[in-house]
Design a protein around this motif. Structure first.
Motif, PDB file in Angstrom:
ATOM      1  N   VAL A  14       0.296  -1.294  -0.192  1.00 12.98           N
ATOM      2  CA  VAL A  14      -0.083  -0.689  -0.018  1.00 12.98           C
ATOM      3  C   VAL A  14       0.963   0.923  -0.134  1.00 12.98           C
ATOM      4  CG1 VAL A  14      -1.826   1.504   1.177  1.00 12.98           C
ATOM      5  CG2 VAL A  14      -1.782  -1.375   0.957  1.00 12.98           C
ATOM      6  N   LYS A  15       1.718   1.162   0.603  1.00 11.04           N
ATOM      7  CA  LYS A  15       3.200   2.285   0.957  1.00 11.04           C
ATOM      8  C   LYS A  15       3.300   2.510  -0.017  1.00 11.04           C
ATOM      9  CE  LYS A  15       6.442   4.581   3.448  1.00 11.04           C
ATOM     10  NZ  LYS A  15       7.376   4.040   4.779  1.00 11.04           N
ATOM     11  N   ILE A  16       4.197   1.584  -1.189  1.00 14.53           N
ATOM     12  CA  ILE A  16       4.967   1.797  -2.450  1.00 14.53           C
ATOM     13  C   ILE A  16       4.192   1.681  -3.833  1.00 14.53           C
ATOM     14  CG2 ILE A  16       5.633   0.169  -3.863  1.00 14.53           C
ATOM     15  CD1 ILE A  16       6.957  -1.284  -1.934  1.00 14.53           C
ATOM     16  N   LEU A  17       2.595   1.533  -3.236  1.00  9.41           N
ATOM     17  CA  LEU A  17       1.720   2.149  -4.580  1.00  9.41           C
ATOM     18  C   LEU A  17       1.325   3.747  -4.068  1.00  9.41           C
ATOM     19  CD1 LEU A  17      -0.208  -0.725  -4.739  1.00  9.41           C
ATOM     20  CD2 LEU A  17       1.114  -0.108  -6.784  1.00  9.41           C
ATOM     21  N   GLN A  18       0.748   4.237  -3.056  1.00 11.26           N
ATOM     22  CA  GLN A  18       0.671   5.438  -2.752  1.00 11.26           C
ATOM     23  C   GLN A  18       1.777   6.207  -3.107  1.00 11.26           C
ATOM     24  OE1 GLN A  18      -0.220   5.464   1.784  1.00 11.26           O
ATOM     25  NE2 GLN A  18      -2.503   5.431   1.866  1.00 11.26           N
ATOM     26  N   GLU A  19       3.251   5.831  -2.489  1.00 14.94           N
ATOM     27  CA  GLU A  19       4.225   6.587  -3.717  1.00 14.94           C
ATOM     28  C   GLU A  19       4.123   7.178  -5.140  1.00 14.94           C
ATOM     29  OE1 GLU A  19       7.987   4.903  -1.882  1.00 14.94           O
ATOM     30  OE2 GLU A  19       7.358   5.363   0.375  1.00 14.94           O
ATOM     31  N   TYR A  20       3.662   6.419  -5.772  1.00 21.32           N
ATOM     32  CA  TYR A  20       2.784   6.607  -7.032  1.00 21.32           C
ATOM     33  C   TYR A  20       2.223   6.877  -7.563  1.00 21.32           C
ATOM     34  CZ  TYR A  20       7.313   4.436  -7.499  1.00 21.32           C
ATOM     35  OH  TYR A  20       9.667   3.756  -7.420  1.00 21.32           O
ATOM     36  N   GLY A  21       1.585   7.365  -7.032  1.00 23.15           N
ATOM     37  CA  GLY A  21       0.333   7.722  -7.121  1.00 23.15           C
ATOM     38  C   GLY A  21      -1.258   6.759  -7.142  1.00 23.15           C
TER      39      GLY A  21
END
Length: 50
Positions: A14-21
């Motif tokens: 979730v955190k990684i995907l949030q970093e990419y919007g």
């Protein structure tokens, strides 16, 4: 059935995907990770058989 060791947790995904919007829920991240691990296993199995 043996439990797989996974290095990426749904929370980390979730955190990684949030970093990419890309915003996903924890449940969606679990589904995505399950799919990715299945595809990786199929790819490895196919490569080893060749």
């Amino acid at each position: 059935m043996q439990k797989e060791k996974r290095s990426i947790t749904p929370e980390k995904a979730v955190k990684i995907l949030q970093e990419y919007g890309t915003i996903v829920s924890l449940e969606e991240a679990k589904i995505i990770l399950d799919f990715m691990y299945k595809i990786a296993k199929l790819s490895l199995d196919q490569y080893i058989k060749v």
